[in-house]
Design a protein around this motif. Structure first.
Motif, PDB file in Angstrom:
ATOM      1  N   PRO A 117       0.809  -1.228   0.000  1.00 49.70           N
ATOM      2  CA  PRO A 117       0.000   0.000   0.000  1.00 49.70           C
ATOM      3  C   PRO A 117       0.838   1.272   0.000  1.00 49.70           C
ATOM      4  O   PRO A 117       0.477   2.246  -0.664  1.00 49.70           O
ATOM      5  N   MET A 118       1.949   1.262   0.717  1.00 51.49           N
ATOM      6  CA  MET A 118       2.826   2.433   0.721  1.00 51.49           C
ATOM      7  C   MET A 118       3.417   2.670  -0.662  1.00 51.49           C
ATOM      8  O   MET A 118       3.507   3.814  -1.127  1.00 51.49           O
ATOM      9  N   LEU A 119       3.813   1.584  -1.349  1.00 48.57           N
ATOM     10  CA  LEU A 119       4.365   1.722  -2.691  1.00 48.57           C
ATOM     11  C   LEU A 119       3.309   2.234  -3.667  1.00 48.57           C
ATOM     12  O   LEU A 119       3.593   3.099  -4.520  1.00 48.57           O
ATOM     13  N   ALA A 120       2.086   1.741  -3.537  1.00 49.20           N
ATOM     14  CA  ALA A 120       1.010   2.199  -4.426  1.00 49.20           C
ATOM     15  C   ALA A 120       0.703   3.676  -4.194  1.00 49.20           C
ATOM     16  O   ALA A 120       0.505   4.434  -5.140  1.00 49.20           O
ATOM     17  N   ASN A 121       0.681   4.090  -2.938  1.00 47.06           N
ATOM     18  CA  ASN A 121       0.420   5.502  -2.643  1.00 47.06           C
ATOM     19  C   ASN A 121       1.537   6.396  -3.153  1.00 47.06           C
ATOM     20  O   ASN A 121       1.288   7.475  -3.697  1.00 47.06           O
ATOM     21  N   LEU A 122       2.775   5.962  -2.969  1.00 46.66           N
ATOM     22  CA  LEU A 122       3.915   6.754  -3.444  1.00 46.66           C
ATOM     23  C   LEU A 122       3.886   6.890  -4.958  1.00 46.66           C
ATOM     24  O   LEU A 122       4.117   7.978  -5.507  1.00 46.66           O
ATOM     25  N   ALA A 123       3.600   5.793  -5.653  1.00 43.84           N
ATOM     26  CA  ALA A 123       3.526   5.845  -7.116  1.00 43.84           C
ATOM     27  C   ALA A 123       2.391   6.762  -7.567  1.00 43.84           C
ATOM     28  O   ALA A 123       2.538   7.506  -8.549  1.00 43.84           O
ATOM     29  N   SER A 124       1.268   6.749  -6.855  1.00 40.96           N
ATOM     30  CA  SER A 124       0.140   7.603  -7.238  1.00 40.96           C
ATOM     31  C   SER A 124       0.466   9.077  -7.046  1.00 40.96           C
ATOM     32  O   SER A 124       0.130   9.909  -7.894  1.00 40.96           O
ATOM     33  N   VAL A 125       1.135   9.399  -5.945  1.00 40.38           N
ATOM     34  CA  VAL A 125       1.494  10.797  -5.696  1.00 40.38           C
ATOM     35  C   VAL A 125       2.484  11.296  -6.741  1.00 40.38           C
ATOM     36  O   VAL A 125       2.325  12.384  -7.316  1.00 40.38           O
ATOM     37  N   LEU A 126       3.518  10.507  -7.015  1.00 45.61           N
ATOM     38  CA  LEU A 126       4.514  10.915  -8.005  1.00 45.61           C
ATOM     39  C   LEU A 126       3.895  11.028  -9.397  1.00 45.61           C
ATOM     40  O   LEU A 126       4.201  11.954 -10.155  1.00 45.61           O
ATOM     41  N   LEU A 127       3.022  10.099  -9.731  1.00 47.51           N
ATOM     42  CA  LEU A 127       2.393  10.137 -11.055  1.00 47.51           C
ATOM     43  C   LEU A 127       1.485  11.360 -11.200  1.00 47.51           C
ATOM     44  O   LEU A 127       1.444  11.976 -12.269  1.00 47.51           O
ATOM     45  N   LEU A 128       0.789  11.709 -10.137  1.00 48.16           N
ATOM     46  CA  LEU A 128      -0.046  12.905 -10.190  1.00 48.16           C
ATOM     47  C   LEU A 128       0.803  14.156 -10.393  1.00 48.16           C
ATOM     48  O   LEU A 128       0.449  15.040 -11.193  1.00 48.16           O
ATOM     49  N   LEU A 129       1.935  14.231  -9.716  1.00 47.19           N
ATOM     50  CA  LEU A 129       2.825  15.379  -9.884  1.00 47.19           C
ATOM     51  C   LEU A 129       3.405  15.428 -11.293  1.00 47.19           C
ATOM     52  O   LEU A 129       3.538  16.506 -11.889  1.00 47.19           O
ATOM     53  N   VAL A 130       3.745  14.271 -11.842  1.00 44.39           N
ATOM     54  CA  VAL A 130       4.297  14.232 -13.196  1.00 44.39           C
ATOM     55  C   VAL A 130       3.250  14.662 -14.221  1.00 44.39           C
ATOM     56  O   VAL A 130       3.541  15.453 -15.132  1.00 44.39           O
TER      57      VAL A 130
END
Length: 206
Positions: free
Chosen positions: A64-77
């Motif tokens: 879950p932490m990895l999924a949240n981190l990927a979602s945050v970074l992808l939103l910023l990108v």
């Protein structure tokens, strides 16, 4: 003898507009905006996944932490790619002088980050789905989050900035591909509509 008064010269625009490039960029901005919305939806889905999974004592918290981190970074990108293309659109429409060269590096780095997120996010979603059952809410949230991550990466994050303008969005590429296939068929004397039309063209007197 008085000399005739000269009309004041019109000020030249600071930037020469490029209407053809601006016309191709307009639908891309819409697509990037939708990608930002999808990325935000993916972040919301992964957040709900984390909230449901944290109630399970036997579930690892790494995914879950990895999924949240990927979602945050992808939103910023996705948001960064949208802002980069919008800055370039201001120059192509002649409204503002923008240094397009300085937009290349952040957009290229964002593309690589988006690709990494597009791989890590769905992988984490699969691991979460394996750790839960289909009757649990976390399974559905993880599935929705993984799908949103893939869509946001494909339609937003990987669109690296090009000073020559975008190549076109997905509908434009489909239309261009159909035109190419039609031209090839006509060059080969093949009618894509029907055989009766071919016979009618071969025998116009019949």
């Amino acid at each position: 003898m008085t000399s005739p008064e000269r009309e004041p010269a019109q000020p030249l625009p600071a930037v020469a507009p490029q209407p053809a490039v601006a016309r191709r960029t307009a639908p891309l901005l819409v697509q990037l905006g939708l990608a930002c919305v999808v990325a935000l939806a993916g972040l919301a889905c992964n957040t709900m996944t984390s909230r449901t999974l944290l109630r399970l004592a036997d579930t690892a918290r790494l995914w879950p932490m990895l999924a949240n981190l990927a979602s945050v970074l992808l939103l910023l990108v996705c948001l960064g790619q949208f802002l980069v293309w919008r800055q370039a659109q201001q120059e192509w429409t002649g409204r503002k002088d923008v240094s397009l060269i300085h937009l290349l590096t952040p957009s290229a780095l964002g593309r690589w980050v988006a690709l990494a997120c597009g791989l890590a996010g769905p992988y984490a979603a699969v691991r979460i789905m394996q750790a839960s059952s289909t009757q649990e809410a976390s399974w559905g949230w993880a599935l929705a989050g993984g799908i949103c991550t893939v869509l946001a990466t494909a339609f937003g994050g990987i669109h690296r900035f090009d000073p020559a303008g975008p190549r076109g969005v997905v509908p434009q590429r489909w239309e261009r591909g159909r035109e190419v296939v039609t031209d090839e068929l006509l060059a080969a004397h093949v009618d894509p509509e029907a055989d009766t039309v071919i016979l009618r063209r071969q025998h116009p007197g019949s």
